[in-house]
Design an enzyme around this catalytic site. Structure first.
Site, short mmCIF file in Angstrom:
data_model
loop_
_atom_site.label_atom_id
_atom_site.label_comp_id
_atom_site.label_asym_id
_atom_site.label_seq_id
_atom_site.Cartn_x
_atom_site.Cartn_y
_atom_site.Cartn_z
N SER A 92 51.00 141.42 -11.52
CA SER A 92 50.93 141.28 -13.40
C SER A 92 50.35 142.96 -14.03
CB SER A 92 50.75 140.11 -13.97
OG SER A 92 50.44 140.24 -15.26
N TYR A 141 43.30 135.97 -16.52
CA TYR A 141 44.73 136.12 -15.06
C TYR A 141 45.06 137.55 -15.58
CZ TYR A 141 49.38 136.20 -15.55
OH TYR A 141 51.22 136.37 -14.53
N LYS A 157 44.97 138.25 -11.41
CA LYS A 157 46.40 139.14 -9.95
C LYS A 157 45.00 140.14 -10.11
CE LYS A 157 49.53 136.75 -11.10
NZ LYS A 157 50.65 136.29 -10.02
#
Lengths: 223, 223
Positions: free
Chosen positions: B125, B149, B153
């Site tokens: 991402s 998040y 990643k």
């Protein structure tokens, strides 16, 4: 102020502990207790002005970190790690100690609760960077580690930043270069020859330089 | 060629699976079998030229990844993740799925043995990056994620690179921007409003833009 040192029997851990014991304070704050941990028994210092507890354990086994932080040390120096050469030779061990161990420590701190938010000082490494290098490495130079050791340290840095952002701790990572001259026998650091080529000739022994003579490397040395 | 798609019931997973099923090949290689996995039941496609197996399971529980890779799929598309907003709201769940789940998958592949070295395509991402941003983000822009998040990643990318360097897999990570317009109800992605502000007015509903009108963001949309 209670200080916990993980990896206190290593080269940097011994130097740091000696200095803290000699000063009796960190910054402007008096030290009231210290805990020295390592997988090999840390030396029990003589004549200290405050209680010093030594703990011999593997910090990276389930439950160990919880015990180490249970009495809520104010500052945690996390120097415990498998060095680069060993992390490259033993994939599972490197990830177990350098990644899982550190994460278990951070999670143990996170889960103490009651507003516990210690200062944690983590020894990262220039191994988070990968060649080719610019003339000077800026704060914004990107992380492309070329070894599992550097990968593990880069991941630890990311965890430390996220856990600090979340308010679980007040973390800082310091990217140490090769620290030399390491006394005694060589360890399994990939950069260990930088100590060897200085230490061995001083002791009248031969040392082999395994890289080209024009290799440039970063060093630091304690007084 | 056997293809495994993790997260096959998600927006990207459905689009990808449909395309693979329609083409019947990946690049120049014919597909001989597909496995579609998700935590919610993936749709069983009708009339396929090869066997398609659907698996409903949480890929991030111990033992699940071993089962998914036991028959040695040649290509693994790993799209399974907790989205950004949910990973930020539920710290433990985000790390369990996005970090532990991915690591268990990589370790399961590593431990299959017998020279097994699949292609693994991982959806990372743009959340691995943190503001402030330059005019254009180069390949060497550093990773300072501002959310758990993005941290997860970024860690997955580091693992993928190290496991590939070690020869356990042939991995590639793709940093997806916001994929819109997402059909149906909003999910818990922090960037979900980018879908909402396009989708809701088309359906005659009001949509609220929660950021300044001069915010610039990266999008991609499937045909």
């Amino acid at each position: 102020m209670h200080i916990l040192v993980l990896g206190a029997a290593g080269m940097v851990g011994r130097k740091l502990s000696e200095r803290l014991l000699r000063d009796g304070r960190l910054g402007k704050t008096d030290i009231t207790a210290m805990t020295l941990q390592d997988v090999v028994a840390p030396a029990q210092p003589a004549k200290t002005g405050f209680p010093v507890n030594t703990v011999t354990c593997d910090f990276a086994v389930p439950g160990a970190a919880e015990k180490l932080v249970a009495d809520r040390p104010d500052v945690i120096f996390h120097l415990a790690a498998i060095v680069s050469g060993e992390a490259e030779l033993d994939f599972d061990k490197g990830y177990r100690i350098n990644l899982d161990g550190t994460r278990m420590l951070l999670d143990a701190i996170r889960l103490v609760g009651g507003g516990y938010k210690p200062r944690i000082v983590f020894t990262s490494s220039i191994a988070v960077f990968g060649a080719p290098f610019p003339e000077a490495i800026s704060d914004e130079f990107f992380h492309t580690p070329l070894l599992s050791y550097g990968t593990q340290k880069a991941i630890d840095e990311l965890l430390l930043a996220d856990y600090s952002r979340r308010g679980f701790m007040d973390g800082i990572g310091i990217r140490l270069p090769t620290i030399c001259i390491r006394p005694g026998l060589p360890n399994k650091a990939a950069s260990g020859f930088f100590s060897n080529i200085l230490r061995e000739p001083l002791a009248g022994k031969e040392a082999v330089l395994p890289v080209s003579e024009d290799v440039r490397h970063w060093h630091a040395t304690p007084r």
